[in-house]
Design an enzyme around this catalytic site. Structure first.
Site, PDB file in Angstrom:
ATOM      1  N   ARG A 179      44.246  47.739  36.013  1.00 23.78           N
ATOM      2  CA  ARG A 179      44.737  46.376  36.279  1.00 23.78           C
ATOM      3  C   ARG A 179      43.668  45.500  36.919  1.00 23.78           C
ATOM      4  O   ARG A 179      43.703  44.277  36.778  1.00 23.78           O
ATOM      5  CB  ARG A 179      46.000  46.462  37.151  1.00 23.78           C
ATOM      6  CG  ARG A 179      46.775  45.135  37.278  1.00 23.78           C
ATOM      7  CD  ARG A 179      48.161  45.404  37.805  1.00 23.78           C
ATOM      8  NE  ARG A 179      48.963  44.205  38.028  1.00 23.78           N
ATOM      9  CZ  ARG A 179      49.185  43.651  39.228  1.00 23.78           C
ATOM     10  NH1 ARG A 179      48.661  44.190  40.325  1.00 23.78           N
ATOM     11  NH2 ARG A 179      49.933  42.570  39.330  1.00 23.78           N
ATOM     12  N   VAL A 197      50.058  37.292  36.674  1.00 23.29           N
ATOM     13  CA  VAL A 197      50.116  38.644  36.114  1.00 23.29           C
ATOM     14  C   VAL A 197      51.298  39.307  36.804  1.00 23.29           C
ATOM     15  O   VAL A 197      51.324  39.393  38.030  1.00 23.29           O
ATOM     16  CB  VAL A 197      48.844  39.457  36.469  1.00 23.29           C
ATOM     17  CG1 VAL A 197      48.780  40.742  35.661  1.00 23.29           C
ATOM     18  CG2 VAL A 197      47.595  38.629  36.284  1.00 23.29           C
ATOM     19  N   SER A 198      52.274  39.774  36.028  1.00 19.86           N
ATOM     20  CA  SER A 198      53.481  40.354  36.622  1.00 19.86           C
ATOM     21  C   SER A 198      53.146  41.574  37.479  1.00 19.86           C
ATOM     22  O   SER A 198      52.140  42.243  37.263  1.00 19.86           O
ATOM     23  CB  SER A 198      54.437  40.803  35.521  1.00 19.86           C
ATOM     24  OG  SER A 198      54.656  39.752  34.610  1.00 19.86           O
ATOM     25  N   ALA A 199      54.039  41.849  38.435  1.00 19.85           N
ATOM     26  CA  ALA A 199      53.890  43.046  39.269  1.00 19.85           C
ATOM     27  C   ALA A 199      53.994  44.287  38.372  1.00 19.85           C
ATOM     28  O   ALA A 199      54.765  44.296  37.414  1.00 19.85           O
ATOM     29  CB  ALA A 199      54.983  43.080  40.326  1.00 19.85           C
TER      30      ALA A 199
END
Ligand code: SAH
Length: 229
Positions: free
Chosen positions: A49, A75-77
């Site tokens: 990530r 950016v999503s968790a």
């Protein structure tokens, strides 16, 4: 040894160097948070990530938080990416469409689970950056393009699975029409951040079944006509 193999007590496949301690910690957190599909965990394990988040946030890349990408993007968790991906139930022969490429992180995770991943993003700069990341990671089965995600990708339709990563006021008709019979779409619905729900729609012979997967917070899907940035 791959973490997922370690968790399952499987012998070392010897395919790649083991994950670092930050990745291990994050994956254990995801598992205890309810992401249990080992294919999904393995796909996330293999997708660093830190490559997908802007420089100032790199030290937070392996914590379970959403990180800003630009003015109206994030950016999503990891737990959200994990939950959504698990809910989509992607098979390795499937053709999958993602709406909202953003950093490309979710696309990269999905691409490891399916045959071909198509992803649409309205911001040209984000698509260009995501494509550089896909090339760097050697992910040959992703095709991305700049465009209005609400139009889907008619030339490639129908899709086995559709993942929408921005919120719509209701499941977009055009996208539903691009889903195969037997296909599934996961989409955050509700533009008010306090009342958004993650929905899963399954296309049966006589229409759609809907599951409510709980509350989420996503940036809105911008209708092209009102796009200003
Ligand atoms: N999946 C991304 C996060 C997406 S954030 C990731 O893994 O990083 C939502 C994204 O949807 C943003 O990048 C935003 O620019 C994009 N978006 C919003 N409206 C859109 C539209 N109508 N068509 C295509 N992309 C859109």
């Amino acid at each position: 040894m791959a973490l997922v193999d370690t968790l399952l007590g499987l012998p070392d496949g010897g395919e790649h160097a083991g994950p670092d301690s930050r990745t291990i910690r994050l994956l254990l957190e995801l598992r205890s948070g309810g992401v249990t599909d080992t294919r999904v965990l393995a796909a996330m394990e293999r997708t660093p990530r830190d490559l997908f988040v802007p420089e100032p946030f790199r030290d937070q890349a392996y914590t379970d938080v959403a990180l800003p990408l630009g003015t109206h993007q994030s950016v999503s968790a990891p737990s959200v990416v994990g939950r959504m991906t698990e809910a989509l139930d992607v098979g390795e022969r499937m053709k999958v469409l993602e709406i909202g490429t953003g950093s490309g992180y979710h696309a990269a995770v999905l691409s490891r689970l399916c045959r071909r991943l198509y992803t649409v993003e309205r911001r040209r700069d984000l698509v260009a950056e995501a494509e550089r990341r896909f090339a760097r990671l050697g992910l040959p089965n992703i095709t991305s393009r700049v465009g209005d995600g609400l139009a889907g990708w008619p030339e490639q339709a129908p899709f086995d699975r559709i993942m929408v990563t921005a919120a719509a006021s209701r499941p977009p008709e055009t996208l539903l029409a691009q889903l195969k019979e037997g296909g599934t779409m996961v989409v955050p619905v509700g533009i008010d951040g306090r009342d958004q729900r993650l929905l899963r729609l399954h296309r049966g012979p006589d229409g759609f079944d809907v599951d409510d997967l709980g509350p989420v917070v996503f940036v809105p899907l911008v209708p092209e006509a009102s796009a200003r940035d």
